[in-house]
Scaffold this motif. Structure first.
Motif, PDB file in Angstrom:
ATOM      1  N   UNK A 177       0.761  -1.251   0.101  1.00  0.00           N
ATOM      2  CA  UNK A 177      -0.024  -0.033  -0.294  1.00  0.00           C
ATOM      3  C   UNK A 177       0.752   1.334  -0.038  1.00  0.00           C
ATOM      4  N   UNK A 178       0.328   2.418  -0.229  1.00  0.00           N
ATOM      5  CA  UNK A 178       1.104   3.779  -0.326  1.00  0.00           C
ATOM      6  C   UNK A 178       0.649   4.461  -1.350  1.00  0.00           C
ATOM      7  N   UNK A 179       1.185   5.546  -1.792  1.00  0.00           N
ATOM      8  CA  UNK A 179       1.313   6.306  -2.875  1.00  0.00           C
ATOM      9  C   UNK A 179       1.752   5.603  -4.156  1.00  0.00           C
ATOM     10  N   UNK A 180       2.973   5.084  -4.065  1.00  0.00           N
ATOM     11  CA  UNK A 180       3.435   4.891  -5.313  1.00  0.00           C
ATOM     12  C   UNK A 180       4.340   3.511  -5.121  1.00  0.00           C
ATOM     13  N   UNK A 181       4.345   2.596  -6.249  1.00  0.00           N
ATOM     14  CA  UNK A 181       5.249   1.524  -6.449  1.00  0.00           C
ATOM     15  C   UNK A 181       6.576   1.947  -7.081  1.00  0.00           C
ATOM     16  N   UNK A 182       7.706   1.784  -6.499  1.00  0.00           N
ATOM     17  CA  UNK A 182       9.062   2.003  -6.890  1.00  0.00           C
ATOM     18  C   UNK A 182       9.294   0.842  -8.002  1.00  0.00           C
ATOM     19  N   UNK A 183       8.951   1.084  -9.124  1.00  0.00           N
ATOM     20  CA  UNK A 183       8.973  -0.168 -10.169  1.00  0.00           C
ATOM     21  C   UNK A 183      10.305  -0.341 -10.747  1.00  0.00           C
ATOM     22  N   UNK A 184      11.192   0.702 -11.030  1.00  0.00           N
ATOM     23  CA  UNK A 184      12.381   0.347 -11.393  1.00  0.00           C
ATOM     24  C   UNK A 184      13.149   1.672 -11.492  1.00  0.00           C
ATOM     25  N   UNK A 185      14.642   1.770 -11.368  1.00  0.00           N
ATOM     26  CA  UNK A 185      15.385   2.741 -11.153  1.00  0.00           C
ATOM     27  C   UNK A 185      16.839   2.427 -11.791  1.00  0.00           C
ATOM     28  N   UNK A 186      17.337   3.556 -12.460  1.00  0.00           N
ATOM     29  CA  UNK A 186      18.774   3.471 -13.021  1.00  0.00           C
ATOM     30  C   UNK A 186      19.634   4.737 -12.668  1.00  0.00           C
ATOM     31  N   UNK A 329      -3.787   2.952  -5.692  1.00  0.00           N
ATOM     32  CA  UNK A 329      -4.728   3.706  -5.157  1.00  0.00           C
ATOM     33  C   UNK A 329      -4.696   3.938  -3.665  1.00  0.00           C
ATOM     34  N   UNK A 330      -5.309   5.248  -3.282  1.00  0.00           N
ATOM     35  CA  UNK A 330      -5.411   5.574  -2.012  1.00  0.00           C
ATOM     36  C   UNK A 330      -6.096   4.778  -0.975  1.00  0.00           C
ATOM     37  N   UNK A 331      -5.735   4.690   0.299  1.00  0.00           N
ATOM     38  CA  UNK A 331      -6.287   3.792   1.024  1.00  0.00           C
ATOM     39  C   UNK A 331      -7.460   4.509   1.777  1.00  0.00           C
ATOM     40  N   UNK A 332      -8.599   3.651   2.015  1.00  0.00           N
ATOM     41  CA  UNK A 332      -9.855   4.323   2.376  1.00  0.00           C
ATOM     42  C   UNK A 332      -9.558   5.292   3.768  1.00  0.00           C
ATOM     43  N   UNK A 333     -10.130   6.470   3.555  1.00  0.00           N
ATOM     44  CA  UNK A 333      -9.996   7.353   4.478  1.00  0.00           C
ATOM     45  C   UNK A 333      -8.752   8.245   4.474  1.00  0.00           C
ATOM     46  N   UNK A 334      -7.957   8.030   3.433  1.00  0.00           N
ATOM     47  CA  UNK A 334      -6.703   8.919   3.216  1.00  0.00           C
ATOM     48  C   UNK A 334      -6.431   9.403   1.770  1.00  0.00           C
TER      49      UNK A 334
END
Length: 336
Positions: A177-186, A329-334
């Motif tokens: 959960x959270x705001x973003x998934x950190x998918x990849x980085x270089x 997705x935002x968590x319910x209530x947030x």
């Protein structure tokens, strides 16, 4: 960076000192040559925050405590604490990272500093945090904290930007959960530019410290051409290995240097830099490693679940990074 479970940005917290001054009102601008003063006033920066009497650790602590409060997490529950080190520590030999650990009460956290890549140091911290979360099943959360504190009397960094003070904290987890998934980085770097920007501090009183560019034409031209090449290659590989095209990315962000820099990158890379970057530049100036976190925090409310975002980050040391994130997705209530 496609392991299961995904690494997610659970929460982001920003903290800025209360003292706000207009750029036109900065007394050090009156000491600059006319051409530099006019350049400083044309960067697109209206105001900066000034942390009078505050150290980088003071700023970092405030942001970290806000991140923990937002997440409902006690500091004793942190598995790891990574401090993105500033360019000028309060003391030599001492540990800024463990000072922050002690202040927070993060007694169980693996703690270390991550630095030496300038603005890109926060990207390096995300890489280390991701490796820990994916490689150690006992590590469930990592708090990354970065602070920006102007190291010299003058906030104008010729020939590129003007500095403000502030801090950011990011909690990364494997909670899903959270705001973003950190998918990849270089991340890439080039040691030819290792001391292009520097402060000579040995045998120099702190009041006389000056940020110097060893060769402004090298920064303005050679490094700009090199950076365009690097970002073109990095972004192409980053998107290709995740099965995406550039037109499938909803938001492009980068660090905040000047309006001219945004215009250059938009033309050089054929992307639209999101307006939140310009807004944060105008309000806060350049904040080093804090920039990209502040921009990501600001743009979150405008993105829908599943939308992708690319954050480009660079440093005159020189280092370059691009990160691919996916809005969750935002968590319910947030809210965002």
């Amino acid at each position: 960076m496609t392991a299961d479970p995904p690494v997610t940005i659970e929460s982001v917290a920003l903290w800025f000192p209360d003292d706000e001054v207009t750029v036109a009102g900065l007394p050090e601008l009156d000491e600059l040559p006319i051409a530099q003063r006019e350049h400083a006033l044309a960067l697109g920066i209206d105001t900066v925050r000034i942390g009078i009497g505050l150290s980088e650790v003071d700023l970092a602590q405030a942001a970290a405590e806000e991140a923990l409060r937002t997440s409902g997490l006690d500091a004793t529950q942190l598995d790891a604490l990574l401090l993105v080190q500033g360019r000028v520590p309060q003391y030599l030999l001492a540990s800024e990272a463990t000072r922050l650990q002690h202040r927070l009460g993060a007694t169980q956290a693996f703690t270390t500093g991550v630095g030496d890549l300038g603005c890109v140091s926060v990207s390096a911290a995300f890489t280390l945090a991701s490796a820990m979360l994916r490689g150690d099943p006992r590590c469930q959360n990592v708090l990354v904290v970065a602070a920006a504190k102007t190291p010299t009397r003058s906030r104008y960094r010729s020939p590129m930007t003007l500095l403000g003070d502030g801090a950011a904290a990011v909690l990364l987890t494997t909670s899903g959960t959270g705001r973003y998934e950190l998918v990849d980085q270089m991340i890439r770097s080039d040691g030819k530019y290792a001391d292009l920007f520097h402060i000579d501090y040995r045998d120099v009183r702190e009041a006389e410290w000056v940020e110097e560019c060893a060769d402004e034409p090298t920064y303005s031209f050679r490094l700009a051409v090199e950076s365009r090449k690097r970002f073109t290659e990095i972004n192409a590989e980053l998107l290709a290995r995740n099965g995406l095209q550039q037109d499938g990315i909803g938001v492009f962000l980068m660090q905040n240097l000047s309006l001219g820099a945004f215009a250059f990158w938009q033309e050089a890379l054929d992307v639209a830099i999101d307006p939140v970057c310009r807004d944060n530049l105008a309000r806060y100036g350049h904040l080093g490693s804090v920039d990209v976190v502040a921009n990501l925090d600001r743009v979150a409310s405008a993105q829908a679940p599943g939308d992708y975002c690319v954050i480009m980050n660079s440093s005159p040391v020189a280092a370059w990074s691009s990160a691919l994130l996916r809005r969750l997705p935002d968590r319910p209530g947030r809210g965002a």
